[in-house]
Write a protein that holds these residues in place. Structure first.
Motif, PDB file in Angstrom:
ATOM      1  N   GLY A   7      20.292  25.083  22.818  1.00 16.64           N
ATOM      2  CA  GLY A   7      19.382  26.098  22.293  1.00 16.64           C
ATOM      3  C   GLY A   7      19.826  27.491  22.663  1.00 16.64           C
ATOM      4  O   GLY A   7      20.944  27.731  23.102  1.00 16.64           O
ATOM      5  N   ILE A   8      18.941  28.441  22.487  1.00 17.82           N
ATOM      6  CA  ILE A   8      19.246  29.831  22.800  1.00 17.82           C
ATOM      7  C   ILE A   8      19.525  29.961  24.284  1.00 17.82           C
ATOM      8  O   ILE A   8      18.832  29.422  25.133  1.00 17.82           O
ATOM      9  N   GLY A   9      20.535  30.710  24.611  1.00 20.67           N
ATOM     10  CA  GLY A   9      20.892  30.908  26.002  1.00 20.67           C
ATOM     11  C   GLY A   9      21.865  29.896  26.522  1.00 20.67           C
ATOM     12  O   GLY A   9      22.193  29.883  27.700  1.00 20.67           O
ATOM     13  N   GLY A  10      22.391  29.023  25.660  1.00 22.85           N
ATOM     14  CA  GLY A  10      23.354  28.022  26.089  1.00 22.85           C
ATOM     15  C   GLY A  10      24.689  28.653  26.415  1.00 22.85           C
ATOM     16  O   GLY A  10      24.981  29.803  26.095  1.00 22.85           O
ATOM     17  N   THR A  11      25.540  27.885  27.068  1.00 25.35           N
ATOM     18  CA  THR A  11      26.861  28.390  27.430  1.00 25.35           C
ATOM     19  C   THR A  11      27.761  28.442  26.215  1.00 25.35           C
ATOM     20  O   THR A  11      27.581  27.712  25.258  1.00 25.35           O
ATOM     21  N   VAL A  12      28.742  29.364  26.261  1.00 25.02           N
ATOM     22  CA  VAL A  12      29.728  29.484  25.182  1.00 25.02           C
ATOM     23  C   VAL A  12      30.899  28.581  25.535  1.00 25.02           C
ATOM     24  O   VAL A  12      31.849  28.984  26.189  1.00 25.02           O
ATOM     25  N   GLY A  13      30.841  27.362  25.121  1.00 29.65           N
ATOM     26  CA  GLY A  13      31.854  26.386  25.457  1.00 29.65           C
ATOM     27  C   GLY A  13      31.171  25.067  25.765  1.00 29.65           C
ATOM     28  O   GLY A  13      29.947  24.987  25.823  1.00 29.65           O
ATOM     29  N   PRO A  14      31.915  24.015  25.951  1.00 36.57           N
ATOM     30  CA  PRO A  14      31.328  22.700  26.211  1.00 36.57           C
ATOM     31  C   PRO A  14      30.437  22.712  27.452  1.00 36.57           C
ATOM     32  O   PRO A  14      30.862  23.244  28.484  1.00 36.57           O
ATOM     33  N   PRO A  15      29.224  22.161  27.427  1.00 37.42           N
ATOM     34  CA  PRO A  15      28.530  21.688  26.222  1.00 37.42           C
ATOM     35  C   PRO A  15      28.081  22.876  25.367  1.00 37.42           C
ATOM     36  O   PRO A  15      27.565  23.854  25.874  1.00 37.42           O
ATOM     37  N   TRP A  16      28.259  22.778  24.036  1.00 37.67           N
ATOM     38  CA  TRP A  16      28.085  23.921  23.136  1.00 37.67           C
ATOM     39  C   TRP A  16      26.624  24.176  22.791  1.00 37.67           C
ATOM     40  O   TRP A  16      25.831  23.248  22.645  1.00 37.67           O
ATOM     41  N   SER A  17      26.293  25.450  22.623  1.00 43.59           N
ATOM     42  CA  SER A  17      24.999  25.854  22.066  1.00 43.59           C
ATOM     43  C   SER A  17      25.083  25.766  20.546  1.00 43.59           C
ATOM     44  O   SER A  17      26.010  26.295  19.936  1.00 43.59           O
ATOM     45  N   VAL A  18      24.121  25.075  19.941  1.00 36.13           N
ATOM     46  CA  VAL A  18      24.099  24.973  18.484  1.00 36.13           C
ATOM     47  C   VAL A  18      23.937  26.362  17.853  1.00 36.13           C
ATOM     48  O   VAL A  18      24.502  26.649  16.805  1.00 36.13           O
ATOM     49  N   ASP A  19      23.191  27.241  18.525  1.00 38.00           N
ATOM     50  CA  ASP A  19      23.009  28.606  18.004  1.00 38.00           C
ATOM     51  C   ASP A  19      24.345  29.334  17.926  1.00 38.00           C
ATOM     52  O   ASP A  19      24.635  30.036  16.949  1.00 38.00           O
ATOM     53  N   VAL A  20      25.167  29.190  18.953  1.00 41.33           N
ATOM     54  CA  VAL A  20      26.473  29.851  18.955  1.00 41.33           C
ATOM     55  C   VAL A  20      27.346  29.303  17.826  1.00 41.33           C
ATOM     56  O   VAL A  20      27.989  30.057  17.086  1.00 41.33           O
TER      57      VAL A  20
END
Length: 262
Positions: A7-20
């Protein structure tokens, strides 16, 4: 357990944010960020699976434009026409214009023929927008334009600003518009698909290739229409903008660029 990295605020990279990944697929990230992320995404099977799902969803939504739609029910079309006619009769500018000489008024398209074409070519939702636009155009015909002191008594039309969001002369910033333009077919100043096809053909492109989206843009102060095509590569698009003066023998290409995965 909720996977917060999706979701929002996830990391940029594995595990991936679907929003990104959705922003990356839609082309809304700037070119530097996109250039950094695509190699990581292409190397991650899980991220690629999400990108492929987004691509399939985008294609499905684009195909909705090809689905047949029912014409506006005659009952509602008649009621809208009657309401618009009553409104125009009550407009002082319309009343005053009807008293002036007929040669001072621009010719008006036969309404019965226009209604037949409208009911044949548009659906219920689009019909309301078209009727509203026709009312605006009809009022514009009869409302006198402002006379300037130095115009010699000749009515001068007010200048109009280019429609659509602004992008750079080289198409800079256009990638941010792609996500919301997919599935849109707004011909802007070109008005018809036939005129756009003439511009596409003049540019040496195949007019039979269906764009993924069409919308008006302001290209460095110039009125234009941006057309979005797929390239055959995942999450990559070609965007071409044509000027309002384009046509047979004059492509007037304002920019032509590839965005997304390289």
């Amino acid at each position: 357990m909720t996977d917060e990295s999706r979701g929002i605020g996830g990391t940029v990279g594995p595990p991936w944010s679907v929003d990104v990944l959705a922003d990356l697929h839609a082309g809304v990230l700037d070119e530097r960020e996109a250039a950094e992320l695509w190699p990581l995404v292409n190397a991650d099977p899980e991220a690629l699976a999400i990108i492929e799902a987004l691509e399939a969803t985008t294609a499905d939504l684009a195909e909705l434009a090809n689905e047949p739609v029912a014409p506006m029910p005659a009952e509602y079309a008649a009621r809208i026409d009657a309401a618009l006619a009553a409104e125009m009769r009550a407009t002082p500018a319309f009343q005053g214009a009807s008293e002036r000489r007929q040669e001072q008024v621009a010719p008006v398209v036969d309404l019965a023929a226009a209604r037949r074409r409208r009911n044949k070519r548009i659906g219920w939702g689009a019909g309301i927008a078209t009727v509203a636009a026709a009312a605006i155009a009809a009022v514009a015909i009869v409302v006198p334009t402002t006379r300037e002191p130095d115009s010699g008594g000749i009515a001068q039309p007010a200048p109009s600003a280019p429609a659509g969001p602004s992008v750079g002369g080289d198409g800079g910033g256009a990638e941010a518009l792609v996500g919301k333009a997919i599935g849109v077919r707004d011909f802007g100043s070109l008005k018809t698909e036939e005129r756009l096809d003439a511009c596409v053909a003049a540019a040496g492109m195949d007019a039979d290739v269906r764009p993924e989206g069409i919308r008006p843009v302001n290209v460095a102060g110039k009125d234009g229409v941006m057309v979005i095509y797929t390239t055959g590569k995942l999450a990559q698009f070609r965007i071409v903008a044509f000027g309002a003066d384009c046509g047979p023998g004059n492509p007037s290409v304002l920019f032509d660029k590839i965005i997304g995965a390289k």
